[in-house]
Design a protein around this motif. Structure first.
Motif, PDB file in Angstrom:
ATOM      1  N   ARG A  39      47.964  39.453  42.577  1.00 53.00           N
ATOM      2  CA  ARG A  39      47.261  38.245  42.125  1.00 53.00           C
ATOM      3  C   ARG A  39      48.221  37.377  41.327  1.00 53.00           C
ATOM      4  O   ARG A  39      48.966  37.860  40.481  1.00 53.00           O
ATOM      5  N   ILE A  40      48.219  36.081  41.627  1.00 58.75           N
ATOM      6  CA  ILE A  40      49.040  35.143  40.862  1.00 58.75           C
ATOM      7  C   ILE A  40      48.390  34.992  39.490  1.00 58.75           C
ATOM      8  O   ILE A  40      47.203  34.660  39.403  1.00 58.75           O
ATOM      9  N   THR A  43      45.175  32.771  38.081  1.00 57.77           N
ATOM     10  CA  THR A  43      44.397  32.256  39.209  1.00 57.77           C
ATOM     11  C   THR A  43      43.683  33.419  39.885  1.00 57.77           C
ATOM     12  O   THR A  43      43.916  34.579  39.570  1.00 57.77           O
ATOM     13  N   ARG A  46      45.641  35.450  45.644  1.00 63.43           N
ATOM     14  CA  ARG A  46      46.429  36.661  45.880  1.00 63.43           C
ATOM     15  C   ARG A  46      47.449  36.377  46.976  1.00 63.43           C
ATOM     16  O   ARG A  46      47.177  35.643  47.917  1.00 63.43           O
ATOM     17  N   ILE A 110      49.357  31.659  51.815  1.00 63.89           N
ATOM     18  CA  ILE A 110      48.352  31.926  50.783  1.00 63.89           C
ATOM     19  C   ILE A 110      46.946  31.729  51.358  1.00 63.89           C
ATOM     20  O   ILE A 110      46.018  32.451  51.009  1.00 63.89           O
TER      21      ILE A 110
END
Length: 142
Positions: A39-40, A43, A46, A110
């Protein structure tokens, strides 16, 4: 599982339920690694190894698509019909087209997750096949 059921299942579909379970776990893990492993921070987005490899021009994209191809190959070994295999190949092809565009492709990975889509198709096939076997046995699917 009774021997008679295992034998029927193997004869009718080319694999037994235990193999489906193991294959499903292995291929789900690969799809998760490729499409949404991390996960970023900050945010809900993912990303996976597919996006990371696509940062390396040429060879990285080919490596990512080779792993996606393995998923499709395994699906074929599990008896997925040709029409569904072609849909899976199409998903990988779309991903390849998106990934081949520098910079844009990084962001495209993404939002377009070919491997997750292919796993969903594989689940649909396995669940349908299992349901057909349960119906032949005269039981409801568990």
């Amino acid at each position: 599982m009774s021997e008679a059921f295992a034998q029927f299942h193997q004869n009718a579909y080319g694999y037994v339920s235990e193999r489906n379970i193991e294959a499903r776990r292995r291929l789900e893990a690969l799809a998760r690694l490729l499409d949404n492993a991390v996960r970023i921070p900050g945010t809900d987005i993912r990303v996976g190894l597919d996006a990371a490899l696509n940062v390396i021009p040429g060879i990285g994209t080919l490596m990512a698509k080779a792993m996606a191809g393995y998923l499709v190959w395994e699906a074929r070994r599990l008896g997925v019909p040709v029409g569904m295999i072609l849909r899976m190949v199409g998903n990988v092809a779309v991903d390849l087209l998106i990934s081949s565009i520098p910079v844009v492709g990084w962001f495209g990975d993404i939002f377009y997750r070919a491997n997750v889509r292919n796993i969903e198709l594989l689940h649909r096939h396995i669940d349908h096949s299992e349901g057909m076997v349960d119906a032949a046995r005269g039981t409801e699917g568990n």
